[in-house]
Design a protein around this motif. Structure first.
Motif, PDB file in Angstrom:
ATOM      1  N   UNK A  75      45.618  38.384  58.197  1.00  0.00           N
ATOM      2  CA  UNK A  75      45.172  38.613  56.823  1.00  0.00           C
ATOM      3  C   UNK A  75      44.540  37.328  56.293  1.00  0.00           C
ATOM      4  N   UNK A  76      43.309  37.431  55.824  1.00  0.00           N
ATOM      5  CA  UNK A  76      42.576  36.267  55.343  1.00  0.00           C
ATOM      6  C   UNK A  76      42.662  36.096  53.830  1.00  0.00           C
ATOM      7  N   UNK A  77      42.749  37.216  53.100  1.00  0.00           N
ATOM      8  CA  UNK A  77      42.817  37.184  51.638  1.00  0.00           C
ATOM      9  C   UNK A  77      43.945  38.091  51.175  1.00  0.00           C
ATOM     10  N   UNK A  78      44.795  37.552  50.284  1.00  0.00           N
ATOM     11  CA  UNK A  78      45.888  38.340  49.722  1.00  0.00           C
ATOM     12  C   UNK A  78      45.810  38.311  48.203  1.00  0.00           C
ATOM     13  N   UNK A  79      45.747  39.478  47.595  1.00  0.00           N
ATOM     14  CA  UNK A  79      45.819  39.607  46.146  1.00  0.00           C
ATOM     15  C   UNK A  79      47.292  39.749  45.774  1.00  0.00           C
ATOM     16  N   UNK A  80      47.758  38.921  44.854  1.00  0.00           N
ATOM     17  CA  UNK A  80      49.162  38.931  44.427  1.00  0.00           C
ATOM     18  C   UNK A  80      49.202  39.225  42.935  1.00  0.00           C
ATOM     19  N   UNK A 136      55.447  30.815  36.472  1.00  0.00           N
ATOM     20  CA  UNK A 136      56.178  30.297  37.630  1.00  0.00           C
ATOM     21  C   UNK A 136      55.565  30.812  38.927  1.00  0.00           C
ATOM     22  N   UNK A 137      55.203  32.078  38.925  1.00  0.00           N
ATOM     23  CA  UNK A 137      54.584  32.657  40.120  1.00  0.00           C
ATOM     24  C   UNK A 137      53.262  31.962  40.430  1.00  0.00           C
ATOM     25  N   UNK A 140      45.039  35.892  42.375  1.00  0.00           N
ATOM     26  CA  UNK A 140      46.061  36.390  41.455  1.00  0.00           C
ATOM     27  C   UNK A 140      45.491  37.528  40.613  1.00  0.00           C
ATOM     28  N   UNK A 141      46.236  38.628  40.540  1.00  0.00           N
ATOM     29  CA  UNK A 141      45.900  39.733  39.648  1.00  0.00           C
ATOM     30  C   UNK A 141      46.882  39.693  38.481  1.00  0.00           C
ATOM     31  N   UNK A 142      46.371  39.400  37.299  1.00  0.00           N
ATOM     32  CA  UNK A 142      47.202  39.127  36.130  1.00  0.00           C
ATOM     33  C   UNK A 142      47.588  40.430  35.429  1.00  0.00           C
ATOM     34  N   UNK A 200      43.242  45.995  41.033  1.00  0.00           N
ATOM     35  CA  UNK A 200      42.565  44.998  41.867  1.00  0.00           C
ATOM     36  C   UNK A 200      41.739  45.628  42.983  1.00  0.00           C
ATOM     37  N   UNK A 201      41.462  46.914  42.869  1.00  0.00           N
ATOM     38  CA  UNK A 201      40.852  47.641  43.976  1.00  0.00           C
ATOM     39  C   UNK A 201      39.480  47.104  44.363  1.00  0.00           C
ATOM     40  N   UNK A 202      38.759  46.530  43.390  1.00  0.00           N
ATOM     41  CA  UNK A 202      37.420  46.027  43.706  1.00  0.00           C
ATOM     42  C   UNK A 202      37.466  44.858  44.689  1.00  0.00           C
ATOM     43  N   UNK A 203      38.629  44.281  44.912  1.00  0.00           N
ATOM     44  CA  UNK A 203      38.760  43.177  45.865  1.00  0.00           C
ATOM     45  C   UNK A 203      38.712  43.662  47.313  1.00  0.00           C
ATOM     46  N   UNK A 204      38.841  44.972  47.524  1.00  0.00           N
ATOM     47  CA  UNK A 204      38.981  45.480  48.887  1.00  0.00           C
ATOM     48  C   UNK A 204      37.759  46.235  49.396  1.00  0.00           C
ATOM     49  N   UNK A 205      36.764  46.465  48.546  1.00  0.00           N
ATOM     50  CA  UNK A 205      35.587  47.192  48.992  1.00  0.00           C
ATOM     51  C   UNK A 205      35.965  48.576  49.486  1.00  0.00           C
ATOM     52  N   UNK A 206      35.368  48.992  50.605  1.00  0.00           N
ATOM     53  CA  UNK A 206      35.680  50.317  51.141  1.00  0.00           C
ATOM     54  C   UNK A 206      36.493  50.231  52.424  1.00  0.00           C
TER      55      UNK A 206
END
Length: 248
Positions: free
Chosen positions: A56-61, A69-70, A85-87, A102-108
């Protein structure tokens, strides 16, 4: 084999880290559950390190409870994966709503979803790699890592799923006990979110839809799942980790 020739390559993940951690109180009154340490490392770092090891190269948290703190903890990580980070400070969106935001971060492309408190002892081969290898978008909409209910440490529930010989999952019935529990890691297709509610909803909605289409599959965890849901479970999990280290 090049990336173009490898259809199983999945490089993006979403890590669910916004929950309130109510069952972990009083610890989580002042500390987000993903920052609770087990075996010398925060739960979220266990998840992110396994994500990195699995390619995994990119992780949305996503963050909500004690979000500062996170964010501070995540900012001090180095190496893979890259953290986005997804706020969710304004509203807690549950599992499905958090991913959808955050779905736009993953494309299709398909992506992995981790519960930030998913914790297990690995078998001979890392389970994330096994999950990605088993992913077949032609037959599957969602692939879940599932653990045997009977051998999962710290879990006292009735299980989640039955699994047929082909890996197809179905819900347990009311007042039944099922042999498998969701181990907190899944591969999903982004198009599954096209017809979902706005705001807060659970990923269980998508699991249920996939079951009705006979397209929810499971992969049995190789190793042992450790349910770290309460303060008492931390000590039990750490004891099991120490025992495993002695055996190795």
């Amino acid at each position: 084999m090049s990336d173009e020739q490898n259809p199983k390559k999945i490089t993006r993940a979403f890590v669910l880290a916004a929950g309130l951690g109510k069952r972990m109180r009083p610890i989580t009154a002042t500390l987000p559950k993903p920052l609770v340490e087990v075996a010398g490392k925060a739960l979220i770092d266990h998840a992110l390190d396994r994500a990195a090891a699995g390619g995994i190269e990119t992780a949305v948290v996503n963050v909500h409870w004690l979000a500062d703190l996170m964010e501070g903890h995540l900012a001090h990580r180095t190496g893979a994966p890259e953290i986005v980070v997804s706020d969710e400070r304004d509203a807690l969106l549950e599992t499905g709503g958090g991913v959808k935001k955050a779905l736009d971060r993953f494309g299709d492309e398909p992506f992995v979803v981790f519960n930030s408190d998913s914790f297990w002892l690995e078998g001979p081969r890392p389970n994330l790699g096994r999950l990605i290898e088993a992913w077949d978008p032609d037959t599957t909409d969602i692939l879940l890592l599932v653990a045997p209910t009977a051998t999962s440490l710290g879990y006292e529930g009735a299980g989640d799923f039955y699994m047929d010989p082909d890996g197809r999952l179905s819900w347990r019935g009311e007042r039944e006990v099922a042999p498998f529990i969701y181990a907190g890691v899944a591969i999903l297709k982004p198009e599954l979110f096209a017809d979902t509610p706005e705001g807060s909803f659970s990923l269980t909605l998508l699991f249920d839809r996939a079951i009705k289409r006979n397209r929810l599959q499971g992969l049995r965890l190789d190793g042992q799942w450790l349910h770290v849901g309460t303060p008492e479970a931390i000590e039990a999990a750490e004891a099991r980790v120490r025992e495993s280290a002695r055996i190795v």
